[in-house]
Write a protein that holds these residues in place. Structure first.
Motif, PDB file in Angstrom:
ATOM      1  N   ILE A 153      30.664  35.351  42.035  1.00 38.19           N
ATOM      2  CA  ILE A 153      29.793  35.518  43.211  1.00 38.19           C
ATOM      3  C   ILE A 153      29.002  34.233  43.417  1.00 38.19           C
ATOM      4  O   ILE A 153      28.605  33.586  42.442  1.00 38.19           O
ATOM      5  CB  ILE A 153      28.786  36.672  42.983  1.00 38.19           C
ATOM      6  CG1 ILE A 153      29.451  38.035  43.056  1.00 38.19           C
ATOM      7  CG2 ILE A 153      27.634  36.626  43.982  1.00 38.19           C
ATOM      8  CD1 ILE A 153      28.480  39.187  42.857  1.00 38.19           C
ATOM      9  N   GLN A 154      28.761  33.880  44.696  1.00 39.22           N
ATOM     10  CA  GLN A 154      27.807  32.828  44.993  1.00 39.22           C
ATOM     11  C   GLN A 154      26.866  33.316  46.093  1.00 39.22           C
ATOM     12  O   GLN A 154      27.282  34.062  46.982  1.00 39.22           O
ATOM     13  CB  GLN A 154      28.522  31.539  45.450  1.00 39.22           C
ATOM     14  CG  GLN A 154      29.332  30.888  44.306  1.00 39.22           C
ATOM     15  CD  GLN A 154      29.956  29.577  44.681  1.00 39.22           C
ATOM     16  OE1 GLN A 154      30.740  29.502  45.627  1.00 39.22           O
ATOM     17  NE2 GLN A 154      29.640  28.508  43.933  1.00 39.22           N
ATOM     18  N   LYS A 155      25.606  32.924  46.007  1.00 41.50           N
ATOM     19  CA  LYS A 155      24.624  33.255  47.037  1.00 41.50           C
ATOM     20  C   LYS A 155      24.037  31.939  47.537  1.00 41.50           C
ATOM     21  O   LYS A 155      23.761  31.049  46.730  1.00 41.50           O
ATOM     22  CB  LYS A 155      23.500  34.133  46.471  1.00 41.50           C
ATOM     23  CG  LYS A 155      23.965  35.490  45.920  1.00 41.50           C
ATOM     24  CD  LYS A 155      24.240  36.495  46.993  1.00 41.50           C
ATOM     25  CE  LYS A 155      24.567  37.867  46.415  1.00 41.50           C
ATOM     26  NZ  LYS A 155      25.015  38.820  47.440  1.00 41.50           N
ATOM     27  N   VAL A 156      23.834  31.832  48.838  1.00 44.06           N
ATOM     28  CA  VAL A 156      23.403  30.578  49.459  1.00 44.06           C
ATOM     29  C   VAL A 156      21.959  30.674  49.934  1.00 44.06           C
ATOM     30  O   VAL A 156      21.518  31.731  50.405  1.00 44.06           O
ATOM     31  CB  VAL A 156      24.324  30.247  50.660  1.00 44.06           C
ATOM     32  CG1 VAL A 156      23.846  28.995  51.387  1.00 44.06           C
ATOM     33  CG2 VAL A 156      25.765  30.075  50.203  1.00 44.06           C
ATOM     34  N   VAL A 157      21.222  29.575  49.756  1.00 45.48           N
ATOM     35  CA  VAL A 157      19.875  29.488  50.336  1.00 45.48           C
ATOM     36  C   VAL A 157      19.778  28.226  51.181  1.00 45.48           C
ATOM     37  O   VAL A 157      20.500  27.249  50.939  1.00 45.48           O
ATOM     38  CB  VAL A 157      18.769  29.470  49.247  1.00 45.48           C
ATOM     39  CG1 VAL A 157      18.810  30.702  48.377  1.00 45.48           C
ATOM     40  CG2 VAL A 157      18.834  28.202  48.409  1.00 45.48           C
ATOM     41  N   GLN A 158      18.901  28.250  52.168  1.00 43.56           N
ATOM     42  CA  GLN A 158      18.626  27.056  52.972  1.00 43.56           C
ATOM     43  C   GLN A 158      17.778  26.081  52.161  1.00 43.56           C
ATOM     44  O   GLN A 158      16.963  26.500  51.331  1.00 43.56           O
ATOM     45  CB  GLN A 158      17.838  27.440  54.241  1.00 43.56           C
ATOM     46  CG  GLN A 158      18.655  28.244  55.246  1.00 43.56           C
ATOM     47  CD  GLN A 158      19.856  27.464  55.765  1.00 43.56           C
ATOM     48  OE1 GLN A 158      19.753  26.274  56.060  1.00 43.56           O
ATOM     49  NE2 GLN A 158      21.004  28.133  55.816  1.00 43.56           N
ATOM     50  N   VAL A 159      17.996  24.799  52.399  1.00 42.94           N
ATOM     51  CA  VAL A 159      17.156  23.757  51.797  1.00 42.94           C
ATOM     52  C   VAL A 159      16.433  23.056  52.935  1.00 42.94           C
ATOM     53  O   VAL A 159      17.063  22.644  53.914  1.00 42.94           O
ATOM     54  CB  VAL A 159      17.993  22.742  50.993  1.00 42.94           C
ATOM     55  CG1 VAL A 159      17.085  21.667  50.383  1.00 42.94           C
ATOM     56  CG2 VAL A 159      18.784  23.444  49.894  1.00 42.94           C
ATOM     57  N   ILE A 194      41.229  38.494  37.721  1.00 44.86           N
ATOM     58  CA  ILE A 194      41.282  37.029  37.725  1.00 44.86           C
ATOM     59  C   ILE A 194      42.732  36.606  37.879  1.00 44.86           C
ATOM     60  O   ILE A 194      43.593  37.020  37.092  1.00 44.86           O
ATOM     61  CB  ILE A 194      40.700  36.442  36.417  1.00 44.86           C
ATOM     62  CG1 ILE A 194      39.257  36.904  36.211  1.00 44.86           C
ATOM     63  CG2 ILE A 194      40.745  34.908  36.454  1.00 44.86           C
ATOM     64  CD1 ILE A 194      38.678  36.492  34.864  1.00 44.86           C
ATOM     65  N   VAL A 195      42.984  35.797  38.932  1.00 48.17           N
ATOM     66  CA  VAL A 195      44.338  35.259  39.148  1.00 48.17           C
ATOM     67  C   VAL A 195      44.211  33.740  39.176  1.00 48.17           C
ATOM     68  O   VAL A 195      43.680  33.168  40.125  1.00 48.17           O
ATOM     69  CB  VAL A 195      44.938  35.783  40.478  1.00 48.17           C
ATOM     70  CG1 VAL A 195      46.326  35.186  40.705  1.00 48.17           C
ATOM     71  CG2 VAL A 195      44.975  37.303  40.482  1.00 48.17           C
ATOM     72  N   GLY A 196      44.636  33.119  38.088  1.00 46.35           N
ATOM     73  CA  GLY A 196      44.461  31.662  37.977  1.00 46.35           C
ATOM     74  C   GLY A 196      42.983  31.328  37.938  1.00 46.35           C
ATOM     75  O   GLY A 196      42.245  31.866  37.127  1.00 46.35           O
ATOM     76  N   ARG A 197      42.522  30.512  38.903  1.00 42.71           N
ATOM     77  CA  ARG A 197      41.110  30.161  38.960  1.00 42.71           C
ATOM     78  C   ARG A 197      40.307  31.142  39.806  1.00 42.71           C
ATOM     79  O   ARG A 197      39.114  31.043  39.924  1.00 42.71           O
ATOM     80  CB  ARG A 197      40.938  28.756  39.571  1.00 42.71           C
ATOM     81  CG  ARG A 197      40.817  27.624  38.600  1.00 42.71           C
ATOM     82  CD  ARG A 197      39.908  26.555  39.187  1.00 42.71           C
ATOM     83  NE  ARG A 197      38.578  27.112  39.402  1.00 42.71           N
ATOM     84  CZ  ARG A 197      37.652  27.152  38.460  1.00 42.71           C
ATOM     85  NH1 ARG A 197      37.906  26.743  37.234  1.00 42.71           N
ATOM     86  NH2 ARG A 197      36.453  27.643  38.688  1.00 42.71           N
ATOM     87  N   LYS A 198      41.050  32.064  40.469  1.00 44.45           N
ATOM     88  CA  LYS A 198      40.377  32.893  41.474  1.00 44.45           C
ATOM     89  C   LYS A 198      40.005  34.277  40.937  1.00 44.45           C
ATOM     90  O   LYS A 198      40.766  34.877  40.193  1.00 44.45           O
ATOM     91  CB  LYS A 198      41.278  33.042  42.708  1.00 44.45           C
ATOM     92  CG  LYS A 198      41.415  31.744  43.492  1.00 44.45           C
ATOM     93  CD  LYS A 198      42.092  31.960  44.815  1.00 44.45           C
ATOM     94  CE  LYS A 198      42.133  30.632  45.603  1.00 44.45           C
ATOM     95  NZ  LYS A 198      42.997  30.735  46.795  1.00 44.45           N
ATOM     96  N   VAL A 199      38.835  34.734  41.355  1.00 42.51           N
ATOM     97  CA  VAL A 199      38.395  36.106  41.074  1.00 42.51           C
ATOM     98  C   VAL A 199      38.637  36.904  42.346  1.00 42.51           C
ATOM     99  O   VAL A 199      38.127  36.550  43.410  1.00 42.51           O
ATOM    100  CB  VAL A 199      36.906  36.149  40.692  1.00 42.51           C
ATOM    101  CG1 VAL A 199      36.431  37.591  40.558  1.00 42.51           C
ATOM    102  CG2 VAL A 199      36.679  35.388  39.389  1.00 42.51           C
ATOM    103  N   ILE A 200      39.472  37.967  42.234  1.00 43.60           N
ATOM    104  CA  ILE A 200      39.783  38.745  43.447  1.00 43.60           C
ATOM    105  C   ILE A 200      39.343  40.202  43.257  1.00 43.60           C
ATOM    106  O   ILE A 200      39.011  40.628  42.151  1.00 43.60           O
ATOM    107  CB  ILE A 200      41.295  38.680  43.780  1.00 43.60           C
ATOM    108  CG1 ILE A 200      42.149  39.181  42.619  1.00 43.60           C
ATOM    109  CG2 ILE A 200      41.690  37.247  44.138  1.00 43.60           C
ATOM    110  CD1 ILE A 200      43.619  39.250  42.960  1.00 43.60           C
ATOM    111  N   GLY A 201      39.304  40.917  44.374  1.00 42.92           N
ATOM    112  CA  GLY A 201      38.950  42.352  44.310  1.00 42.92           C
ATOM    113  C   GLY A 201      37.569  42.654  44.850  1.00 42.92           C
ATOM    114  O   GLY A 201      37.161  43.799  44.969  1.00 42.92           O
ATOM    115  N   ILE A 202      36.804  41.585  45.210  1.00 42.98           N
ATOM    116  CA  ILE A 202      35.472  41.855  45.783  1.00 42.98           C
ATOM    117  C   ILE A 202      35.315  41.047  47.072  1.00 42.98           C
ATOM    118  O   ILE A 202      35.987  40.070  47.271  1.00 42.98           O
ATOM    119  CB  ILE A 202      34.344  41.439  44.800  1.00 42.98           C
ATOM    120  CG1 ILE A 202      34.541  40.039  44.228  1.00 42.98           C
ATOM    121  CG2 ILE A 202      34.222  42.471  43.712  1.00 42.98           C
ATOM    122  CD1 ILE A 202      33.447  39.578  43.288  1.00 42.98           C
TER     123      ILE A 202
END
Ligand code: GRF
Length: 202
Positions: A153-159, A194-202
């Motif tokens: 997961i990644q969450k983004v904030v403004q700078v 996890i498929v290779g470098r990728k996390v899938i299912g969400i």
């Protein structure tokens, strides 16, 4: 129910977010242990106030044996190890036996501002120095590298131009407290592959 251990080195606000989400019923898991590599980590007090078993393994005393000692404590006891501000680097057998069962939260958008030596306020100082317009946090699986495993997961904030590193750190930390419990919830619900470098299912 998913059994987890949370490893900390500091204030434990991410640990507190996990505790709060369990108490609210949002997160169905049990914290079997909290382990700190610093004896004065406030997160230990947070765990004790909830009668969670705690271990203090001062990295000055354990040095590079800390990974093996933690493995001995957790082997066969938990399904997932959560690094929440844990500053020691895990290595050796624990990485093999807990492959894809250790997650970490980093206070930047990996692959930016991460890797060896990038932790704490320094991450936000580098982001501001670079002049990024967004930053955020990343929850990822731990592999043999530093902050290099598959991202969950990644969450983004403004700078903002006038941001100080402390102000950016606080804004990112608010999102960490959402992202980490969310990642644990997905894992507890068996949603992640996890498929290779990728996390899938969400
Ligand atoms: C957080 O910013 C986390 O991203 C980083 O260390 C800090 C831990 O904070 N890995 P806390 O101890 O959870 O309050």
């Amino acid at each position: 129910m998913l059994k987890i251990a949370v490893l900390i080195s500091g204030s434990g606000s991410n640990l507190q977010a996990i505790i709060d989400n369990i108490e609210s019923g949002n997160l169905k898991c049990s914290i079997e242990a909290v382990i700190s590599d610093k004896k004065d980590a406030y997160g230990i007090d947070r765990a004790k106030s909830k009668n969670i078993k705690t271990y203090v393994m001062d990295k000055k005393q354990y040095g590079t044996t800390i990974s093996q000692e933690i493995f001995k404590i957790l082997d066969g006891k938990v399904d997932l190890i959560v690094l929440a501000g844990f500053l020691s680097i895990l290595q050796g057998e624990i990485l093999l036996k807990f492959k894809n069962k250790i997650i970490n939260i980093h206070p930047a958008l990996i692959p930016c501002f991460c890797g060896a030596g990038m932790y704490g306020i320094k991450v936000h100082e580098k982001a501001l120095e670079y002049g990024v317009k967004v930053s955020g946090c990343s929850v990822h699986f731990v592999d043999e590298g530093t902050d290099s495993g598959p991202i969950i997961i990644q969450k983004v904030v403004q700078v903002y131009g006038e941001d100080s590193a402390i102000e950016l750190q606080k804004r990112v930390l608010q999102q960490e407290h959402i992202a980490l419990p969310e990642a644990i919830k997905y894992i507890s619900e068996g949603k992640i592959r996890i498929v290779g470098r990728k996390v899938i299912g969400i």
